[in-house]
Design a protein around this motif. Structure first.
Motif, PDB file in Angstrom:
ATOM      1  N   LEU A 178      37.136   5.896 -28.929  1.00  0.00           N
ATOM      2  CA  LEU A 178      37.073   6.102 -30.372  1.00  0.00           C
ATOM      3  C   LEU A 178      38.163   5.320 -31.087  1.00  0.00           C
ATOM      4  N   PHE A 179      39.361   5.324 -30.511  1.00  0.00           N
ATOM      5  CA  PHE A 179      40.498   4.675 -31.163  1.00  0.00           C
ATOM      6  C   PHE A 179      40.384   3.152 -31.110  1.00  0.00           C
ATOM      7  N   ARG A 180      39.558   2.655 -30.201  1.00  0.00           N
ATOM      8  CA  ARG A 180      39.270   1.222 -30.155  1.00  0.00           C
ATOM      9  C   ARG A 180      38.133   0.881 -31.124  1.00  0.00           C
ATOM     10  N   HIS A 181      37.098   1.730 -31.140  1.00  0.00           N
ATOM     11  CA  HIS A 181      35.914   1.436 -31.948  1.00  0.00           C
ATOM     12  C   HIS A 181      36.136   1.654 -33.440  1.00  0.00           C
ATOM     13  N   GLY A 182      36.977   2.644 -33.804  1.00  0.00           N
ATOM     14  CA  GLY A 182      37.156   2.984 -35.216  1.00  0.00           C
ATOM     15  C   GLY A 182      37.565   1.807 -36.082  1.00  0.00           C
ATOM     16  N   PRO A 183      38.695   1.153 -35.786  1.00  0.00           N
ATOM     17  CA  PRO A 183      39.118   0.005 -36.610  1.00  0.00           C
ATOM     18  C   PRO A 183      38.120  -1.153 -36.574  1.00  0.00           C
ATOM     19  N   LEU A 184      37.499  -1.395 -35.417  1.00  0.00           N
ATOM     20  CA  LEU A 184      36.548  -2.505 -35.307  1.00  0.00           C
ATOM     21  C   LEU A 184      35.310  -2.257 -36.153  1.00  0.00           C
ATOM     22  N   LEU A 185      34.813  -1.022 -36.151  1.00  0.00           N
ATOM     23  CA  LEU A 185      33.616  -0.711 -36.928  1.00  0.00           C
ATOM     24  C   LEU A 185      33.923  -0.673 -38.419  1.00  0.00           C
ATOM     25  N   SER A 186      35.125  -0.223 -38.788  1.00  0.00           N
ATOM     26  CA  SER A 186      35.496  -0.168 -40.203  1.00  0.00           C
ATOM     27  C   SER A 186      35.523  -1.551 -40.846  1.00  0.00           C
ATOM     28  N   THR A 187      35.811  -2.565 -40.068  1.00  0.00           N
ATOM     29  CA  THR A 187      35.900  -3.930 -40.610  1.00  0.00           C
ATOM     30  C   THR A 187      34.783  -4.829 -40.061  1.00  0.00           C
ATOM     31  N   HIS A 188      33.712  -4.224 -39.571  1.00  0.00           N
ATOM     32  CA  HIS A 188      32.619  -4.993 -38.967  1.00  0.00           C
ATOM     33  C   HIS A 188      31.944  -5.876 -40.017  1.00  0.00           C
ATOM     34  N   GLU A 189      31.495  -7.047 -39.579  1.00  0.00           N
ATOM     35  CA  GLU A 189      30.901  -8.020 -40.502  1.00  0.00           C
ATOM     36  C   GLU A 189      29.633  -7.501 -41.178  1.00  0.00           C
ATOM     37  N   ARG A 190      28.980  -6.495 -40.603  1.00  0.00           N
ATOM     38  CA  ARG A 190      27.768  -5.982 -41.238  1.00  0.00           C
ATOM     39  C   ARG A 190      28.080  -5.063 -42.431  1.00  0.00           C
ATOM     40  N   PHE A 191      29.365  -4.743 -42.620  1.00  0.00           N
ATOM     41  CA  PHE A 191      29.804  -4.011 -43.807  1.00  0.00           C
ATOM     42  C   PHE A 191      30.603  -4.974 -44.686  1.00  0.00           C
ATOM     43  N   PRO A 192      29.987  -5.614 -45.665  1.00  0.00           N
ATOM     44  CA  PRO A 192      30.675  -6.632 -46.467  1.00  0.00           C
ATOM     45  C   PRO A 192      31.921  -6.118 -47.181  1.00  0.00           C
ATOM     46  N   LYS A 193      31.960  -4.826 -47.490  1.00  0.00           N
ATOM     47  CA  LYS A 193      33.130  -4.251 -48.154  1.00  0.00           C
ATOM     48  C   LYS A 193      33.880  -3.289 -47.238  1.00  0.00           C
ATOM     49  N   ASP A 194      33.718  -3.471 -45.930  1.00  0.00           N
ATOM     50  CA  ASP A 194      34.293  -2.577 -44.921  1.00  0.00           C
ATOM     51  C   ASP A 194      33.680  -1.171 -45.053  1.00  0.00           C
ATOM     52  N   ALA A 195      34.112  -0.234 -44.216  1.00  0.00           N
ATOM     53  CA  ALA A 195      33.503   1.092 -44.214  1.00  0.00           C
ATOM     54  C   ALA A 195      34.462   2.125 -43.647  1.00  0.00           C
ATOM     55  N   ASN A 196      34.272   3.356 -44.043  1.00  0.00           N
ATOM     56  CA  ASN A 196      34.903   4.486 -43.370  1.00  0.00           C
ATOM     57  C   ASN A 196      34.051   4.804 -42.142  1.00  0.00           C
ATOM     58  N   THR A 197      34.694   4.979 -41.007  1.00  0.00           N
ATOM     59  CA  THR A 197      33.967   5.229 -39.767  1.00  0.00           C
ATOM     60  C   THR A 197      34.203   6.659 -39.302  1.00  0.00           C
ATOM     61  N   GLY A 198      33.124   7.435 -39.193  1.00  0.00           N
ATOM     62  CA  GLY A 198      33.220   8.817 -38.745  1.00  0.00           C
ATOM     63  C   GLY A 198      32.610   8.995 -37.364  1.00  0.00           C
ATOM     64  N   PHE A 199      33.356   9.634 -36.479  1.00  0.00           N
ATOM     65  CA  PHE A 199      32.857   9.992 -35.155  1.00  0.00           C
ATOM     66  C   PHE A 199      32.614  11.492 -35.165  1.00  0.00           C
ATOM     67  N   VAL A 200      31.365  11.900 -34.960  1.00  0.00           N
ATOM     68  CA  VAL A 200      30.988  13.292 -35.135  1.00  0.00           C
ATOM     69  C   VAL A 200      30.462  13.876 -33.821  1.00  0.00           C
ATOM     70  N   GLN A 201      30.922  15.067 -33.523  1.00  0.00           N
ATOM     71  CA  GLN A 201      30.458  15.806 -32.352  1.00  0.00           C
ATOM     72  C   GLN A 201      29.580  16.959 -32.830  1.00  0.00           C
ATOM     73  N   TRP A 202      28.347  17.015 -32.353  1.00  0.00           N
ATOM     74  CA  TRP A 202      27.409  18.081 -32.691  1.00  0.00           C
ATOM     75  C   TRP A 202      27.755  19.322 -31.874  1.00  0.00           C
ATOM     76  N   LEU A 203      28.015  20.428 -32.543  1.00  0.00           N
ATOM     77  CA  LEU A 203      28.311  21.685 -31.861  1.00  0.00           C
ATOM     78  C   LEU A 203      27.089  22.599 -31.868  1.00  0.00           C
ATOM     79  N   ASP A 204      26.501  22.787 -33.041  1.00  0.00           N
ATOM     80  CA  ASP A 204      25.208  23.432 -33.191  1.00  0.00           C
ATOM     81  C   ASP A 204      24.674  23.047 -34.558  1.00  0.00           C
ATOM     82  N   ARG A 205      23.557  23.603 -34.982  1.00  0.00           N
ATOM     83  CA  ARG A 205      22.907  23.149 -36.208  1.00  0.00           C
ATOM     84  C   ARG A 205      23.688  23.489 -37.477  1.00  0.00           C
TER      85      ARG A 205
END
Length: 282
Positions: free
Chosen positions: A175-202
């Motif tokens: 997660l700590f490697r992917h977060g910064p890379l995804l936040s500045t990924h080229e497919r987000f022209p204005k960068d993005a907030n990256t959320g990693f979510v764990q499903w616990l229940d509905r």
């Protein structure tokens, strides 16, 4: 010239709030970064200015800047702090509903108590061009190459761009490697907030967010809204969900397309202060 400010936080997401209703807001990017410095300045995730409304249907305008000095479009934890600040200033009563103007447009807030606020965050926008996100067609899931690894990502705008990745657990070093890379990924022209979510229940999710222009935060209100919206769109959660972040808990409610999303959570004052490093900005 000294600059008076209020330090506030919403479940650990912290802010410097400046009353710019009379003199206006004139801080430069470098000055915002200096105040944001947690060793030599005050420290914050976002700086918020409270100003006269541009939109006559709104009571006040609030501006948002990230710790790196870049402008932000929206902040869910921040708008709750704005409402609590306005209440302490005598401009908003408990039980009152008011319309505020953000950089992304109007939002409606209701003050439930002196330190608890519910906010109409608008309807989640999944159209790639509006996020913005580079994609030929709209989909519930997109496969993105992040540092040589393929991640399945949901994308949505909550007034700012969000990437949402569902993970089996939040303790993975990846997660700590992917977060910064995804936040500045080229497919987000204005960068993005990256959320990693764990499903616990509905009705329960757990979340960590890497914010553009800030980094890893204890909480992100729009990130919580984005995580719920992506998973609700996929049919994986109910219309009312409790989301646990490192700094605390938020309640998110969304009935689905055609409805606005509501976020409820706390807002807390930390201290008042004066910043002495500003000259010639007002």
């Amino acid at each position: 010239m000294t600059l008076r400010f209020t330090k506030m936080q919403g479940i650990g997401n912290d802010f410097v709030i400046i009353d710019a209703r009379r003199d206006g807001f004139g801080l430069r990017e470098a000055e915002i970064r200096a105040i944001a410095d947690r060793h030599n300045g005050v420290g914050f995730d976002q700086l918020i200015s409270i100003e006269p409304a541009r939109d006559p249907s709104c009571a006040f305008y609030y501006g948002l800047w990230n710790a790196d000095g870049s402008p932000a479009g929206q902040c869910g934890n921040g708008v709750r702090c704005v409402a609590a600040w306005l209440h302490r200033d005598g401009a908003l009563a408990i039980g009152e509903t008011v319309r505020l103007e953000s950089p992304s447009g109007p939002v409606t807030v209701r003050l439930l108590s002196a330190d608890r606020v519910t906010v109409d965050m608008g309807e989640p926008d999944f159209l790639p061009a509006n996020i913005p996100f580079r994609a030929d067609t709209q989909a519930d899931r997109y496969d993105i190459d992040v540092g040589g690894e393929m991640l399945e990502v949901g994308v949505v705008s909550m007034g700012n761009p969000h990437a949402v990745v569902v993970v089996p657990e939040l303790g993975s070093p990846a997660l700590f490697r992917h977060g910064p890379l995804l936040s500045t990924h080229e497919r987000f022209p204005k960068d993005a907030n990256t959320g990693f979510v764990q499903w616990l229940d509905r009705r329960h999710l757990s979340l960590r967010v890497h914010e553009r222009g800030v980094g890893w935060t204890l909480a992100c209100g729009t990130g919580a809204c984005a995580a719920m919206a992506v998973m609700r769109q996929r049919g994986e959660v109910d219309e009312s969900v409790q989301i646990e972040l490192p700094g605390g808990r938020l309640q998110i409610e969304w009935a689905g397309p055609g409805h606005t999303l509501w976020m409820t959570g706390p807002a807390a004052f930390v201290f008042e202060g004066e910043w002495l490093g500003i000259s010639g900005t007002h």
